[in-house]
Design a protein around this motif. Structure first.
Motif, mmCIF file in Angstrom:
data_model
loop_
_atom_site.group_PDB
_atom_site.id
_atom_site.type_symbol
_atom_site.label_atom_id
_atom_site.label_comp_id
_atom_site.label_asym_id
_atom_site.label_seq_id
_atom_site.Cartn_x
_atom_site.Cartn_y
_atom_site.Cartn_z
ATOM 1 N N ALA A 1 4.822 -115.836 0.725
ATOM 2 C CA ALA A 1 5.082 -114.683 -0.144
ATOM 3 C C ALA A 1 6.238 -113.843 0.400
ATOM 4 N N ASP A 2 6.265 -113.684 1.705
ATOM 5 C CA ASP A 2 7.330 -112.889 2.345
ATOM 6 C C ASP A 2 8.699 -113.522 2.103
ATOM 7 N N MET B 1 6.634 -108.927 4.108
ATOM 8 C CA MET B 1 6.482 -108.240 2.838
ATOM 9 C C MET B 1 5.425 -108.980 2.032
ATOM 10 N N ILE B 2 4.590 -108.245 1.347
ATOM 11 C CA ILE B 2 3.432 -108.868 0.706
ATOM 12 C C ILE B 2 3.628 -108.989 -0.809
ATOM 13 N N ARG B 3 3.993 -107.905 -1.480
ATOM 14 C CA ARG B 3 4.270 -108.013 -2.916
ATOM 15 C C ARG B 3 5.049 -106.797 -3.384
ATOM 16 N N PHE B 4 5.690 -106.975 -4.538
ATOM 17 C CA PHE B 4 6.477 -105.896 -5.115
ATOM 18 C C PHE B 4 6.219 -105.860 -6.611
ATOM 19 N N LEU C 1 6.087 -101.293 -3.312
ATOM 20 C CA LEU C 1 6.210 -102.384 -2.351
ATOM 21 C C LEU C 1 5.023 -102.325 -1.402
ATOM 22 N N ALA D 1 0.884 -115.908 3.471
ATOM 23 C CA ALA D 1 1.568 -114.624 3.664
ATOM 24 C C ALA D 1 3.045 -114.831 3.996
ATOM 25 N N PHE E 1 15.885 -104.910 -1.561
ATOM 26 C CA PHE E 1 15.652 -104.300 -2.869
ATOM 27 C C PHE E 1 16.817 -103.492 -3.441
ATOM 28 N N LEU F 1 9.610 -113.197 -1.632
ATOM 29 C CA LEU F 1 9.890 -111.812 -2.046
ATOM 30 C C LEU F 1 11.225 -111.332 -1.483
ATOM 31 N N ARG F 2 11.456 -111.619 -0.209
ATOM 32 C CA ARG F 2 12.687 -111.130 0.414
ATOM 33 C C ARG F 2 13.924 -111.790 -0.156
#
Lengths: 438, 245
Positions: B45-46, A62-65, A72, B42, A87, B49-50
Motif C-alpha cells: 500500500a505504501d 503511508m497507509i491510505r489517502f 492521509l 502495508a 501529494f 500510494l507514494r
C-alpha cells in the motif's frame, strides 16, 4: 550511540533501538523510561533518553489517502517532506508546516508544531483527525479530538505514549507557488501593526533584525502569503503548476570555526538582509520550498554555529504584554550584540490543546551560538518572559531550568498530574522531561 | 509513458524494498515476491500510494527450487526487470560446525538465486530483452575466517552472474551484479559498521536504478569499496591467512 538535538548542545550516550513491530515496541515500553525519536529535529534533549530511546525512522509507511477529504493516514515516522513529495503533485499540501520539512508526523504531533498560519488556523493538531497511541501497558488506542489524552498528546512531547499512526487532513492547493507580499516595518510598533492589519492573510511571519537599536529597534520584514491560484501564475508556468525550479542543495561539509559567527558578521549580515529585503517590498511569486523552508536547502545548516552548537530561544507572549515584553527582549539582545540572523517574529492565535505552546499573542524565536556569555543572556531573557506571563517552546528548549518552566507554565502541574494518574511517568521519559520535572 | 514492471525477489528485505521504492518512484510497476506475501500488504500500500504505480504481491520461496518455474508462470506478466535480493547471513561461528545450517546459507545465497535467475534468463532470452539484477556481496571476493560460508556462496553467485552476462550479452538481455558493501539493514543490525563504508538501503536502491538505466555490469554502491577490495585481493595469501579480518 551518541544522540543530540539539532542544536548539538546536548550530546549523550543513549541506548537506541529500532523496533520493527508493535510487539517489539511494546517490549521496549515495558522496560520504562522510553522516549520515541523521530527525525531528531527538536533543538535540545526532548527526543533522547539514555536508557531507552526508540528510533521511529523505520516506522514510515503511508497507509491510505482519501482524495475527497484530503485525509492521509500514515505511520508516525513518515516525514513531512515525503508527504509533500507525494501529494503536492496531486494538489495537496500540509495544512500546517513548521520551518523545516524534515520532521516526522509523530514529532509534529508531539510538539504540536505551528506554522505561519497559526493566527488563523491553529497548530498541527488542528488538522489531525485521530492518532494511534501505544500506552504504558503496550496496548494501542485510537484517540480522537474528543479524547482527553488526544489533547494532552498535542504538545505532550512524547510523554503520553508512543504515537504510531496519524490521520492528517491536507489542504487542497492549485499550485506549488506562494503569492507573497513583503511589508517593510521600520520599527517594532510598525511590525506589530502590520500583523494586526493583515490578520486575514493565510500566512504571516516576520524576519526581525534583533540587533537594530534606538529608533530602528525591532525593524522587520513582514512576509504575508497565500497559496497562488493557477490564474496568478505566468502563462508558461500554468501547464505544470506544481513544478517549481529546482533549488541547488548545498551542505556544510564541516563545522564552521567558532569565530565565523561573531557580533560583527551577524550585524553585517542583518544589515545586508534588511537593505536587500527593503527592495523586495511588495508582491512576488515564491516557490513553496523557498517560502516555507529556506534553510532546508542547506543540509546540516546547524554546523554554521561550530562544534559547540547553538541554542534556540522561543517564547510565546500574551497579547496584552507583547509590545512591552518584545521591546524589552530586543533591547537586551541588541545591547548584548549576541544577535542571531534567524530571528523570527510571528502573531499567534489562541491556545488549543491544554499543554500546547502557542497562546494568543506573539512569539519570538532567536538563536545563539553557545559560549560563556550566552547562558547569562538567556537567563535574563527568561526572566523577562516569565514576568510578562509568557512561556517557552519545549521543542526548542535545551537548557531551561526546572524553576523557570514551572514559573512560566502553571499547566505543568496538570500535565504531571495526568502522567501520574495514567501511570505514564515511569514508562515514558526523556532527558528533557527529567531536567524539567515533567 | 509506461515503464516495464520490476520483479523483486526477496521483497521483504530492506534492500529489496528500497530497490522497489527507487523503481516505483521512477514509474515502474512493482511485483514483490517473498514468503508469506500477505504480510507485505502495508508495504504494498505504501509503495502504491507514494508512487502511484501498480504493486502486486507474489508468494516465492527461494529454497523451494522445484516451484520456481511455476512461480514465474503464475506472474501476471513476464517482468521487464528482475532483481534478486534473496540472501541470508547465517552465523559463521556456529554454521561452520553445523553442516545443515551451512547448507541452508549456501542454498539461500547461491542455489536459490541461481535457479530462479536461470529460469528468468531463458524467458528473457526467448523474449529478446530484459534485465537481470543480482545482489551479491563483496564478501564473495575473498574468503575470510569470519564469514566464508556466506562469502563462498556469494562468490558462487557472483561467478554465476558473470557467466550469465557473458552468455546473454548478444541476446539483448542485460545482467547487473551489485556488490553493496556494508548496508545498514535488519541483517546487519547490532554490527559495528564503519560509517564511511556503510550505505543506506535507499542508496542501494538509487544505485541499482541508475546502474540498470545505464546498463552497467558490476557496481559497488560506495565507490570506496572498489579500492578496499582491490587492496584486500592484492594481499599475498601467506600474509592474508594470518590476518584477522
Amino acid at each position: 550511540m551518541i544522540l543530540s538535538g539539532w542544536g548539538r548542545t546536548t550530546p549523550q550516550a543513549c541506548r537506541v533501538s529500532r523496533p520493527r513491530s508493535e510487539a517489539e515496541l511494546a517490549a521496549r515500553v515495558a522496560e520504562g523510561g522510553l522516549i520515541a525519536r523521530g527525525a531528531g529535529r527538536a533543538y535540545g534533549d526532548a527526543a533522547q533518553s539514555a536508557a531507552n530511546t526508540v528510533d521511529m525512522g523505520g516506522v514510515n509507511r503511508m497507509i491510505r489517502f482519501d482524495a475527497d477529504s484530503g485525509q492521509l493516514v500514515a505511520e508516525a515516522g513518515v516525514w513531512l517532506a515525503d508527504v509533500i513529495a507525494t501529494f503536492l503533485p496531486r494538489g495537496w499540501f500540509p495544512a500546517v508546516t513548521p520551518g523545516t520539512r524534515f520532521v516526522t508526523l509523530g514529532g509534529a504531533v508531539a510538539a504540536d508544531v505551528h506554522g505561519k498560519n497559526h493566527h488563523r488556523e491553529g497548530s498541527f493538531g488542528a488538522f489531525v483527525d485521530w492518532i494511534d497511541l501505544m500506552g504504558p501497558d503496550g496496548t494501542v488506542r485510537r484517540l480522537t479530538p474528543g479524547d482527553d489524552l488526544f489533547r494532552w498528546t498535542l504538545g505532550g512531547m512524547g510523554l503520553t505514549g508512543v504515537i504510531l499512526r496519524v490521520a492528517l487532513r491536507l489542504r487542497r492547493v492549485e499550485t506549488g507557488w506562494i503569492a507573497q507580499r513583503t511589508v517593510v516595518a521600520p520599527d517594532l510598533a510598525a511590525a506589530m501593526a502590520a500583523f494586526e492589519g493583515n490578520a486575514d492573510a493565510l500566512y504571516s511571519v516576520a524576519w526581525i533584525d534583533c540587533l537594530a537599536q534606538g529608533a530602528a529597534l525591532g525593524r522587520s520584514l513582514v512576509m504575508l502569503g497565500e497559496h497562488a491560484s493557477v490564474a496568478a501564475l505566468p502563462g508558461v508556468r500554468r501547464e505544470h503548476p506544481f513544478t517549481v525550479p529546482a533549488r541547488p542543495r548545498r551542505a556544510l561539509p564541516f563545522d564552521a570555526p567558532g569565530f565565523a559567527l561573531n557580533p560583527l558578521t551577524v550585524r553585517a549580515f542583518n544589515e545586508v538582509y534588511w537593505q536587500l529585503g527593503k527592495r523586495k517590498a511588495g508582491p512576488a511569486l515564491v516557490p513553496w520550498d523557498a517560502y516555507f523552508y529556506p534553510l532546508d536547502a542547506i543540509g546540516n545548516w546547524n554546523r554554521i554555529y561550530g562544534r559547540r552548537g547553538f541554542v534556540q530561544f522561543q517564547c510565546a507572549l500574551p497579547l496584552a504584554s507583547s509590545a512591552d515584553a518584545l521591546h524589552e527582549l530586543l533591547k537586551v539582545v541588541s545591547a548584548s550584540g549576541q544577535g542571531s540572523f534567524l530571528a523570527v517574529l510571528k502573531r499567534f492565535g489562541p491556545q488549543a490543546a491544554p499543554f500546547a505552546f502557542p497562546m494568543e499573542g506573539y512569539t519570538l524565536a532567536l538563536d545563539f551560538p553557545l559560549h560563556g556569555q550566552t547562558s547569562a543572556l538567556l537567563d535574563r531573557l527568561d526572566r523577562i518572559v516569565v514576568a510578562a506571563g509568557g512561556r517557552f517552546y519545549l521543542a526548542k528548549d535545551a537548557r531551561m531550568s526546572r524553576e523557570t518552566l514551572w514559573q512560566a507554565d502553571p499547566r505543568a502541574a496538570a500535565f504531571v498530574e495526568l502522567r501520574d494518574r495514567l501511570g505514564l511517568r515511569a514508562a515514558f521519559a526523556s532527558t528533557q522531561s527529567e531536567r524539567l520535572g515533567l | 509513458m509506461t515503464k516495464g514492471a520490476v520483479l523483486i525477489l526477496g521483497g521483504r528485505s530492506d534492500i529489496g524494498l528500497a530497490i522497489a521504492h527507487a523503481f516505483a518512484a521512477a514509474g515502474h510497476p512493482v511485483m514483490l515476491a517473498a514468503r508469506g506475501p500477505e504480510t507485505l500488504e502495508a508495504d504494498r500500500a505504501d509503495l502504491a500510494l507514494r508512487h502511484g504505480v501498480t504493486v502486486t504481491l507474489h508468494a516465492f520461496d527461494a529454497l523451494d527450487t522445484a516451484s520456481h518455474a511455476a512461480f514465474v508462470d503464475a506472474l501476471p506478466s513476464l517482468p521487464a526487470i528482475a532483481v534478486c535480493a534473496v540472501g541470508a547471513m547465517g552465523v559463521q561461528a556456529k554454521d561452520e560446525h553445523d553442516p545443515a545450517a551451512a547448507i541452508a546459507v549456501m542454498r539461500a545465497n547461491f542455489e536459490g538465486p541461481a535457479t530462479i535467475l536461470a529460469i528468468l534468463a531463458d524467458r528473457f532470452e526467448a523474449r529478446g530483452r530484459g534485465t537481470l539484477v543480482g545482489i551479491s556481496s563483496v564478501a564473495g571476493e575473498r574468503g575470510r575466517a569470519t564469514n566464508y560460508i556466506y562469502g563462498a556462496a556469494k562468490a558462487g553467485f557472483t561467478a554465476y552472474l558473470s557467466g550469465l552476462r557473458n552468455r546473454l550479452a548478444k541476446q539483448n538481455v542485460h545482467v547487473l551484479t551489485v556488490l553493496p558493501g556494508f548496508v545498514a539493514t535488519r541483517m546487519t543490525a547490532g554490527m559495528d559498521l564503519p560509517a564511511r563504508l556503510t550505505a543506506t538501503p535507499a542508496a542501494v536502491g538509487a544505485a541499482v536504478l541508475h546502474a540498470v538505466e545505464r546498463k552497467r555490469n558490476v557496481i559497488y554502491v560506495k565507490p570506496v569499496w572498489r579500492l578496499v577490495m582491490a587492496v584486500i585481493k592484492a594481499i599475498p595469501e601467506p600474509v592474508f591467512k594470518k590476518l584477522k579480518l
